[in-house]
Design an enzyme around this catalytic site. Structure first.
Site, mmCIF file in Angstrom:
data_model
loop_
_atom_site.group_PDB
_atom_site.id
_atom_site.type_symbol
_atom_site.label_atom_id
_atom_site.label_comp_id
_atom_site.label_asym_id
_atom_site.label_seq_id
_atom_site.Cartn_x
_atom_site.Cartn_y
_atom_site.Cartn_z
ATOM 1 N N THR A 471 0.822 -1.155 -0.059
ATOM 2 C CA THR A 471 -0.066 0.022 0.048
ATOM 3 C C THR A 471 0.858 1.160 0.014
ATOM 4 O O THR A 471 0.368 2.350 -0.497
ATOM 5 C CB THR A 471 -0.792 0.192 1.153
ATOM 6 O OG1 THR A 471 -0.146 -0.166 2.263
ATOM 7 C CG2 THR A 471 -1.988 -1.133 1.142
ATOM 8 N N GLY A 706 -7.219 2.263 2.099
ATOM 9 C CA GLY A 706 -6.964 0.879 1.228
ATOM 10 C C GLY A 706 -8.542 0.230 0.818
ATOM 11 O O GLY A 706 -8.192 -0.499 -0.428
ATOM 12 N N GLU A 707 -9.587 0.453 1.471
ATOM 13 C CA GLU A 707 -10.573 -0.446 1.075
ATOM 14 C C GLU A 707 -11.640 0.045 0.341
ATOM 15 O O GLU A 707 -12.514 -0.556 -0.360
ATOM 16 C CB GLU A 707 -10.987 -1.291 2.400
ATOM 17 C CG GLU A 707 -9.938 -2.213 3.051
ATOM 18 C CD GLU A 707 -10.203 -2.940 4.159
ATOM 19 O OE1 GLU A 707 -11.008 -4.032 4.196
ATOM 20 O OE2 GLU A 707 -9.789 -2.380 5.331
HETATM 21 MO MO1 MOS Z 1 -8.624 -5.484 4.877
HETATM 22 S S1 MOS Z 1 -10.254 -6.889 4.698
HETATM 23 O O1 MOS Z 1 -8.685 -5.290 6.592
HETATM 24 O O2 MOS Z 1 -6.954 -6.228 4.686
#
Ligand code: MOS
Length: 740
Positions: A471, A706-707
């Site tokens: 990341t 990230g998500e």
């Molecule tokens: Mo995320 S599903 O907490 O890497």
């Protein structure tokens, strides 16, 4: 401290500091550590979904060339608490550690073969023969629904939540939608599969592991084996992707340690690509019912969101899909529930935006259906119900700039040129559809620590036991440190991925930057103050006797602000310092979560083109704008969101773990038949973000990124397909056969 930052490095699109190592092969991943005497372990997995192992014939395997050990329930050491000493849901998993002869799912580890070479281990593993007493497995998700039960909680949140008066909300509704949505099992496939090398030196165990959580692995392994946490070191400098699967230590990690202890040599265990489908989690089946009611003007009067998901028969893990409906829109009345059914599969797990990715799909399609029913523009309907606070708790958002996201993305997409009627934007043989959805993901933060030190050459080493799962943690933490120190990023080396470094939380839940960043900032600010204090106390320094408040760090120099000629280079000062200057800091969230709802948001617009005859679905463009607080690095942030959108396209159109209904075998356990997007599937993706620092959430003003990128995309695509074709798809993946 009132020192202005002169480096101005936060937010800059700095290239990855670890990029040269990765592109030259210098970055060492878990399976690549070389140790003298290293031997190789290969897991043998079950071929039935439920039953007992009545006989495990290992004689040929044990006699095979190079084989050192066949570990199974016949000879495995008994572990404390039957191997469940670290079982602590939702992340501390119930592992398969050969403590009994029971089989709970197809591809459960039942033996490990250790040999001197990888080839010998593979050959030995093929010679292990299991004889089973099978029992009928439970594999039918829809058929088991009558047995659904309420889990204790969903990732720490209540399984059920209601607010207002749902009956009253239903009574006053003038327009209603009510439908069922399904999403399939999906399997984790980071480029780098799971891998562990276990190395005992006396009672000290070192694990080189592909993990999102070095100290979590240490705790799981030490508790499971009944040894001191201090005797376990976990090293993980580079991780080739981890999207939730590497957030928990799965069976293979402990098995590698058990094997290494048994053979008295370091053991490497790599989970191969096929083994990624089964024993290391994945997204569960979901069936969601979403019902919405509104007045004629579009004002929501109720939301109902009920989830049923599957879990394994030996552990509850709940996909928290309905949680998103507790916060997304201003709605006075609502009810949300989560239920589980047990199947004979491996335990599901966190998989990129668990809950949001699935729940957002159902909710945001329902909102689109409501817009159609109301003959309202879908964006206007969302703005009509824009939430200023979380519906179920009443807490205001710490910082929310979703309106700006809608406006910016709509403008970049050209949404105002959309013609409302389905099938009205045909282009030759292609049906063109435009759809949109809201994206969201909660902001998480946990306590973290960091250490910063000045080196004799005037550069800085900054450390935290965090992870970089691809990341950009190395890069953004270098920026945070450089900014806090007042120096150029090139003067900072950031280290992570080792339990010997100060503690940091799991790199999951999109929380690393927001957790580790404040600790790095605090340690570096302390170190900067120590550096200044040192200079003014040193009669060899030109800064000797200056007032601390008047000294700044400006790149390579310590400078008296009002007398710029009075300066000394950091390197010169460092050269005179005998004992290294160093500082440590811990940073923790306060009570902001008690008073505020903490979320990131975004707006996703998508165009699809559907071949009118063949129903082939293409996605020529996706345009998305996000509000995640302050961006730390414009380049890595964009990459995160771009990757999330690509995954969202795969989630919507391709991904599907197919299980044989007779024996629970996953039949497409490879990347040829488990489809993910390739370059040809992805065309224009336009990612932007708005920049509103969330200083309520943390001193850097950052939330996670990230998500959120995966969320919103599946719904936007279903909504675009409806607009293109007039057909609503509520079952994923939306493959062309569902349109024929
Ligand atoms: Mo995320 S599903 O907490 O890497």
């Amino acid at each position: 401290m009132t020192q202005p930052s002169t480096s101005n490095v936060i937010g800059q699109p700095l290239d990855r500091t670890d990029g040269p190592l990765k592109t030259t092969g210098g970055a060492r991943y878990a399976a690549e550590f070389r140790l003298p005497g290293l031997c190789h372990a290969v897991m043998v997995l079950s071929t039935i979904a439920r039953g007992r192992i009545v006989d495990l014939d290992v004689t040929r395997a044990e006699a095979a060339p190079g084989v050192l050990l066949v570990l199974s329930h016949r000879n495995a050491p008994s572990l404390p608490d039957h191997g469940r000493a670290a079982f602590n849901p939702p992340a501390g998993r119930a592992l398969s550690l050969f403590q009994d002869d029971e089989v709970h799912y197809n591809r459960q580890p039942i033996a490990v073969v250790v040999a001197d070479t990888f080839e010998h281990a593979v050959a030995g593993a093929a010679l292990v023969v299991a004889h089973y007493a099978p029992q009928p497995p439970r594999l039918d998700f829809a058929g088991e629904r009558a047995q659904a039960y309420k889990p204790k909680n969903v990732n720490g949140k209540p399984a059920d939540a209601s607010w207002g008066d749902i009956d009253a909300g239903e009574r006053v509704a003038e327009v209603r939608v009510d439908a069922v949505y399904t999403t399939p099992m999906q399997s984790h496939n980071p480029l780098e599969p799971h891998a562990t090398i276990a190395h005992w030196q006396g009672d000290q165990l070192t694990l080189y592991d592909a993990t999102q959580y070095v100290s979590g692995v240490r705790d799981t392994v030490s508790k499971t084996l009944g040894i001191a946490a201090d005797d376990v070191r976990v090293v993980s400098p580079f991780v080739g992707g981890g999207f939730g699967c590497k957030g928990s230590a799965w069976s293979h990690v402990v098995l590698a340690a058990m094997c290494a202890r048994n053979v008295g040599r370091p053991v490497k265990l790599v989970v191969d690509r096929q083994q990624m489908f089964g024993p290391v989690g994945g997204r569960p089946y979901t069936r969601q019912r979403v019902a919405l009611g509104a007045r004629r003007d579009g004002t929501l009067t109720y939301v109902r969101h009920d989830l049923v998901a599957h879990t394994s028969d030996f552990e509850d893990w709940t996909e928290p899909s309905a949680v998103v409906s507790r916060m997304m829109y201003a709605c006075p009345n609502g009810t949300t529930t989560h239920r589980l059914v047990k199947l004979n599969t491996g335990t599901p797990t966190f998989q990129r935006a668990p809950g949001e990715a699935t729940g957002n799909f159902a909710l945001e399609v329902a909102v689109d259906d409501l817009a159609v029913a109301l003959a309202m523009d879908p964006l206007a309907l969302r703005l009509r119900n824009h939430a200023e606070h979380e519906a179920d708790t009443g807490k205001p958002f710490s910082s929310k700039h979703l309106r700006e996201c809608y406006a910016q993305a709509a403008e970049r997409f050209g949404w105002s040129r959309r013609s409302a009627a389905p099938r009205s934007m045909r282009d030759g043989s292609e049906l063109v559809g435009w759809g949109m959805a809201t994206a969201s993901y909660p902001a998480h933060r946990m306590g973290a620590s960091a250490h910063a030190a000045l080196s004799p050459d005037g550069s800085f080493i900054v450390q935290s036991g965090s992870q970089d799962i691809g990341t950009g943690t190395y890069t953004v933490m270098t920026q945070v440190a450089a900014d806090a120190l007042g120096v150029a990023p090139s003067r900072v080396r950031f280290e992570l991925g080792d339990t010997r470094l100060p503690h940091a939380p799991v790199s999951g839940g999109s929380m690393s930057a927001a957790s580790v960043g404040p600790a790095v900032q605090a340690a570096c600010r302390q170190l900067r103050a120590m550096l200044i204090a040192r200079a003014i106390a040193d009669d060899a320094s030109p800064l000797h006797g200056a007032a601390a408040s008047g000294v700044i760090v400006d790149g390579d120099w310590l400078v008296v602000r009002d007398e710029p000629p009075r300066r000394e280079s950091i390197a010169a000062l460092a050269g005179r310092i005998e004992r290294p200057l160093e500082a440590s800091a811990e940073a923790k969230p306060g009570d902001e979560g008690e008073r505020h709802a903490l979320h990131s948001f975004g707006a996703v617009f998508a165009e699809v083109r559907v071949d009118a005859d063949l129903c082939v679905i293409r996605v020529p463009r996706v345009v998305a704008t996000y509000d995640f607080g302050r961006p730390l690095n414009a380049k890595t942030a964009r990459s995160q969101l771009l990757g999330g959108i690509v995954w969202g396209v795969g989630f919507a159109l391709l991904e599907d773990t197919v299980m044989d209904s007779r024996d629970g075998r996953i039949v497409n356990a490879n990347l040829a038949e488990y489809h993910v997007p390739v370059n040809a599937d992805i065309q224009a993706v336009d990612v932007t973000f708005v920049d509103f620092p969330d200083l309520t959430f943390n001193p850097l003003g950052i939330r996670g990124i990230g998500e959120i990128g995966i969320t919103g995309v599946p719904a936007a695509l279903s909504n675009a397909i409806l607009h293109a074709t007039g057909r609503r798809l509520r079952d994923l993946p939306m493959t062309l056969d569902r349109l024929l």
